[in-house]
Each structure stands twice: as C-alpha cells, then as structure tokens.
Design a protein around this motif. Sequence first.
Motif, mmCIF file in Angstrom:
data_model
loop_
_atom_site.group_PDB
_atom_site.id
_atom_site.type_symbol
_atom_site.label_atom_id
_atom_site.label_comp_id
_atom_site.label_asym_id
_atom_site.label_seq_id
_atom_site.Cartn_x
_atom_site.Cartn_y
_atom_site.Cartn_z
ATOM 1 N N HIS A 59 0.859 -1.234 0.163
ATOM 2 C CA HIS A 59 0.191 0.009 -0.002
ATOM 3 C C HIS A 59 0.847 1.197 -0.142
ATOM 4 O O HIS A 59 2.048 1.273 0.644
ATOM 5 C CB HIS A 59 -0.773 0.071 1.152
ATOM 6 N N THR A 66 -15.757 0.331 -3.682
ATOM 7 C CA THR A 66 -14.398 -0.013 -3.258
ATOM 8 C C THR A 66 -13.477 -0.450 -4.477
ATOM 9 O O THR A 66 -13.894 -1.513 -5.442
ATOM 10 C CB THR A 66 -14.372 -1.067 -2.145
ATOM 11 N N ARG A 96 -9.824 -1.718 -5.420
ATOM 12 C CA ARG A 96 -8.480 -2.441 -5.105
ATOM 13 C C ARG A 96 -7.545 -2.759 -6.372
ATOM 14 O O ARG A 96 -7.904 -3.427 -7.171
ATOM 15 C CB ARG A 96 -8.753 -3.495 -4.323
ATOM 16 N N ALA A 142 -1.622 -6.513 -2.246
ATOM 17 C CA ALA A 142 -2.482 -5.115 -2.067
ATOM 18 C C ALA A 142 -1.557 -4.042 -2.560
ATOM 19 O O ALA A 142 -0.450 -4.118 -2.062
ATOM 20 C CB ALA A 142 -3.127 -4.905 -0.923
ATOM 21 N N GLU A 155 -5.782 1.100 -2.796
ATOM 22 C CA GLU A 155 -7.283 0.901 -2.540
ATOM 23 C C GLU A 155 -8.021 2.459 -2.430
ATOM 24 O O GLU A 155 -7.300 3.457 -1.972
ATOM 25 C CB GLU A 155 -7.709 0.377 -1.043
#
Length: 808
Positions: free
Chosen positions: A5, A278, A280, A288, A291
């Motif tokens: 992230h 949402t 992603r 990930a 987001e």
Amino acid sequence: MTVYHPLYHPLSDGWTLRPAVPAVVPSAVLDAGAVPATVPGCVHTDLLAAGLIDDPYLDDNENRLGWIGDTAWTYATAFTWTPDGHERTDLVCEGLDTVATVTLNGVRLGRTANQHRSYRFPARHLLREGDNTLEIRFDPAPAYAEAWRAALGERPGAYAAPYPFVRKAACNFGWDWGPALVTAGLWRPAGLESWSGARLAEVRPVVRVEGGRGEVEVHVRVERTSEEPLAVTAEVAGASVEVPVPAGRRRAVARLSADDPALWWPRGYGAPHRHDLTVRLRDARGRAAGEWRRKIGFRTVELEPEEFRLSVNGVPVFVRGVNWIPDDCFPARVTRDRLAARFAQATGAGVNLLRVWGGGLYESEDFYDLADELGLMVWQDFPFACAAYPEEEPFRTEVEAEARENVTRLAPHPSLVLWCGNNENLEGHADWGWPERLEGRTWGAGFYHDLLPSIVAELDPTRPYWPGSPYSGSPELPPNDPASGTVHIWDVWNREDYTRYAAYTPRFVAEFGFQGPAAYATMRRAVSGELARDAPLVLHHQKADDGDGKLLRGLGDHLPRPATFDDWHWLTQLNQARAVTYGIERFRALAPHCSGTILWQLNDCWPVTSWSAVDGDGRRKPLWYALRRAYADRLLAVLDGEVAVVNDTDRPWRGELLLVRHGLGGEPLAKEGVPVDAPPRSAARVPLPPAVGAPGDPRRELLVARLGESRAVGFYAEDTAVDFPPAAYEARAEPVAGGYRVTVTARTVLRDLALFPDRLDPAASVDDMLVTLLPGESATFTVATGQELDPGALTGHPVLRCVNETAP
C-alpha cells in the motif's frame, strides 16, 4: 516484485514563512525573520497569526495590505526521512496558490502556475536519510498575470485587475462583494507518498441507471515501476468484479451491474441514497498495491436545453437554488464543520441546488460529499468569470489539465448535476462591446464551445454540459434572452425597481438579487468607528458601484426614507427581503414554463453589504427568513390581482382558499372561498373575486389568504401610502432552556414584525421574523442565546421592529 500500500507522510508541521524579495515589505515583517506558518494556509493568515498585520476584514485594513500580494514569499520546512524500502517517493501538493517554484534539498523539482490543480513530483532521488529541506517560493500572481497581459494583449473584463491571465480564483483580486486580498501559499495539504511496483493513479466511475439496474464503469489508471501483470477488483451494492491489467498496460475498465439499487434523489424528491464503491489494485500474487473508496449514487440527469429543465431519475425538478461564492477569502479556513453549518442554512431555507460560481474555485471534497449526503444538487461552473480569457499557451494546456483533473475528481459525486463553461463571458462578448476591444484576439470561445464540452463528454458522459450562463442554447441567439436557456436579471438592482421582475417570463433565472447590509453584530465587529450609512469605514464594506445610492433608491415607494442608521439598517434589510420575495413568487408561479431560480447569493466571504442571505460572519439576514417562505414546498402568495398556489410536493394540495379583505383595524369587509385542487408539482394562479380583489380604500385595507396551514398577507397599496396606525402591542420575554421565548400580541396591525437579538448578544439568533399580525393576533419567537438578556431591551426598539412602529 514487492507491492505495498502507498505510505503517506504528511508535511504539515514545522513550516516557516519569510519574504523572498524584501523590497516592499514593512520593516516589522523583515525584522520578524522567518515566522511560523500553517499548512494548509496562506501568507495572510500566517502573518495575522504572527501579529504582523491587522485583520484584513476589519475597518479599512485591506487598503494597507496590497503589498502582500505583490511580494514573493518562501515557505520552508525541514523534516527527517528514513528509507522505507519503497521504490518511489513522490512529493504530493494538493494545492499551490499559485506561481510556485518547488525545491527539495536545493534542487528544483518543478514550477506551477495554477491554483486549480494538484501536483505530484518524483522526489525519491533527492531525499536524504536524516535531515531534508523543502522550500516553495511563491512569486506574485499579479506580476505574473501582468506579464502575460503584456505578451498576449489586453482582454476586456468587469475589473481592471489582470485575473484572466492567471489560473487563480478571479474574485481573489477583488469583486463587487469582496476585498482585493491576493493570496499565496499551500492552500491544500502536502505530503510524501511512497510506493512500489504500482499505484492507483486515478479512479473514475461512470454511473448509469438503465432498465432498473445500476451500471458502473470504473475507469482505472495505474502508474507503475514494473511491467508485471496486475488486477483491479471493484465492489458496489452487492456486485463485484475483477479485471486484469496485463503486463505493460496502464488502464483498465471494471464493469459492475447492481439489481434495483436504491436511487439518489435531490431534496424534496426522495432520499439521497448512496452506496460504497471500493476499488483495489493487486499484484500477480494477490498482494495489495492500493485501495480507493468513495460513496456513489445511482441516478440519471437530463437537461432539456430550450426550457433549461433539469430532470433527475426522469422526474422534472424545479430548481430552488442559490449561488455559492468562496466562503472565505482564505479557503483553508473553510472546514467541514463550517460548510455543514452553511449547508444547513441553505437547506433550512428550502434550497435544493447550489451553483458554484465561476469566479471562485472547484470546492473541496467535503463540499461535494456534504451535498451528496444532504441531497443538494450542485451546478459547477468552470472557473471563468466576467472577462475575456486568452486561449494561447500556456493557458490552453493549463485549462485542459485542470479540467481533466477536476472532472475526474468530481465524477463520483451524485450531487453534481451540471457542468457550466463560464459565468457571463458569452454575454460579455455579445453585449458588452468586447469584439471591438479584442481586435481579433482570443477570448475563451474555444474553451466553452470546444475544449470543455469535449472533456466532459469523454470523462463524465452522464452529466449535461452548458457553455455558459446566461446562454440561450445557440451561439446565434442573444445569450440573455429570457425565452430560452438561462437568464441573469440585473436591470433590477442596477437600474429598475424590483417590480420589474413581473415583466419577465423566463425559462430559468440563474442569477438575480438585491442588496442588504450585514447583521448589526457583524457590522459592529467589522467597523470600529461610527456606524453611519455614509461613514467611511461602513462604505469600505460596500464594494458595489454606487451601492449605497442603489440601496436608498431601491426603497422607492415601498418603504419610508430612513432617518437614522438604525432605520437605514432595518429598512434596507427588509427591502432586500421584499425584492427577492417578489421575484421568486412570480417566477415560481410561472412553472412549468419557468423551471428554476438561483438567487444571487447564499453566502459572503467577509463582513460586507451584499446580496447574500447569510452574512460574512454566518448570521442570517432577514432575506434568509423571506427565502424560507418563498422557497417553501408549498407556497401561497398574493400577487397582482391573483393568488399563486405552488405545490412542489408529490402530494395533491386540496382545500378551500379562504380570501378575506380586512380593514386595518382587523374587521372583515368581504370574504370569498375558492376551491383549490393543486396537483403534485404544479403551479396555479387563482384570480381574486371582485369582492376581495377591489378594495374600498386601498390605504386602509389588506387581504389575507389561507389554504390549509399556509397563510399569505397582501396590501392594496405600497407601505408608504398605507394609513398605518402607530404600532401598539404587548410584548413579553420569558426565559426558557437555551434562551428566551418572546410573545408579541398585536393591538394594531403590525407590518413585518422582526426581532434582532444580535444587538444584545452577538451570538444570539431568532427562529423567525417578518411576520404580519392583525389586531388580536400573537406571534411567538424563540431566541437562542447563552447570556442573560434584559427582557425590556429584547422587546423594545431597536431590537423589536416593524414597519409601522413609532420610535421611542
């Protein structure tokens, strides 16, 4: 490849401010050296916090602060950075105002010249483990604009300032309601964002409703340091999808379909339902990378061009709007709580649309999110106003970049129902003699008729675009023709009495209004000297051309001449409320031929005499209370020889319209009943029967109309011709939780009874005003205050006012 992230490190602390070029700077500022600075903020607020300037909103301090906008300033901060294992670190500046040079550890990262954009600078290669320095120099926007004016040639406009030559809020240079306080600084947050492999660079949902299904196309753009495959997942309203982003690709579209989603509706038409979307980003191993979350609304918007009628979810909407200007000259001070308070004032007055006017800004995320939540529609002007704008470089590139960014940023918001190219520039070119002065130079037509509509069509195809306001729907038609499109009505206030509103049969009124002074407590705070109509410090807070003269002339035969400041303040505020009421009642009675009105204006950016309903300190003027009546879901209004029955609800309005002609002593002289059956979303005019339509003596009679819980009072003559008795009444104030209850019982007719508790406590407010009572009738007002007030003062002059009062 390792994907994380993004890691964000805000740069909000430790900033200092100093003049970069001290030539015109007062010695006190030079001697202070580097002063603490707040980010987000601006030079004015930082100097004010440091005690180096007087408040520019008070007295005529503005006049002595022009040097701030003409000075180059340097913001600087030092920060500690530790390598975080990411491949990339970007310096993200969400808003730089305006002509900025960004330097990290002595190396220039870039230059900017657009307040309306955000910026991202790759910075990893310049960051050092340990101490780092960041400097942002802001050069004077006026000098930048003047240089481009000299290079590209003069462009006509409403004001002499060179605001068309810099992409910055035009009103920052001064307007007919605002001060000239040219700002500079980091007006939105800044920070360092670290990431590896890939990041979500842009998410743009295109939302449709087709056949009862909600359809969402999520357009995703990624930035990447590797060419490995990625995947995007999207979820909304119980639907989900995953789409690949093949190796080397940087764009993807995820399509979702939701069965029968709850729709977003504007105020008065249904609930403003929203749904979590949402998105992603994941790498090939499912880890990930980023987001994105937003609330979206399922709804459709259509515009019928000739009628200029907006429909939401297939239902025509009568617009009860207000124009919105920046709520502060220093926008970093406009918090979400402040916006929520202002929006509550808008919705409390029956407003269902805010027009974000083109001389200001693209507003904050909080602005549009609150509008979404409340069901307030938003009309968004692109920021061009009242001037010819150059289309040459660098402006074309800047305009395209800002439009692309902001159309993408605002696309998720269901409250946004219209993009508009500009404010009054099409009218200026057609009607204000611009072609002769331009001598063939560009003026913005290519923006409004080509560039901007093409960007909206590409990036936000579910919303209508309108080239400008006023505009009649075709370049071949007069822009300000009431027969089609939008009209701005400014002969009233500038030249004509407000009764001229009755001569118009417009399709849609996007601007009209009338001035009135700010609340007494607001004026008292802003002016340290004498409060007199023509006092120099009072006049400094009147920016309109001949504004004071127009206020007095605008009283016409409607209200008496004021003898004192208190009378001037009361009567001009009342006249503002009367003028706007007169226009709105007649325009709403024209529905469906007329499909909306947008009052100029809801708010102010500082304490000033202006067209606002809420003044610069957030206090409601009498106009606000009048607007609440005129914009009510059900409106009963006594017009000229008829009664308007406007039913803007989805239920029929049935009953007997009771019409009673009274003498001023309250005695009934004639009575008529007329059955009324007003369908939902309708407007009708009921002619007055002769017995109540023609008075025996217009100076001594009035008409009361009632339909259900609604009541309207009309007089047969102007107030200056009515034989009002001196006001007689009983008034008492009794303490209640949170304030006082004030009860007034009329012994004579009381015309437009009003209460101004802010004269006793600046924080006090009242729940109602402008109430007309017949003898024997009573009205109760609730005063909110945190102080103990003198009941005698609360029920006496000049706190308690009516038109026919006699001063003590």
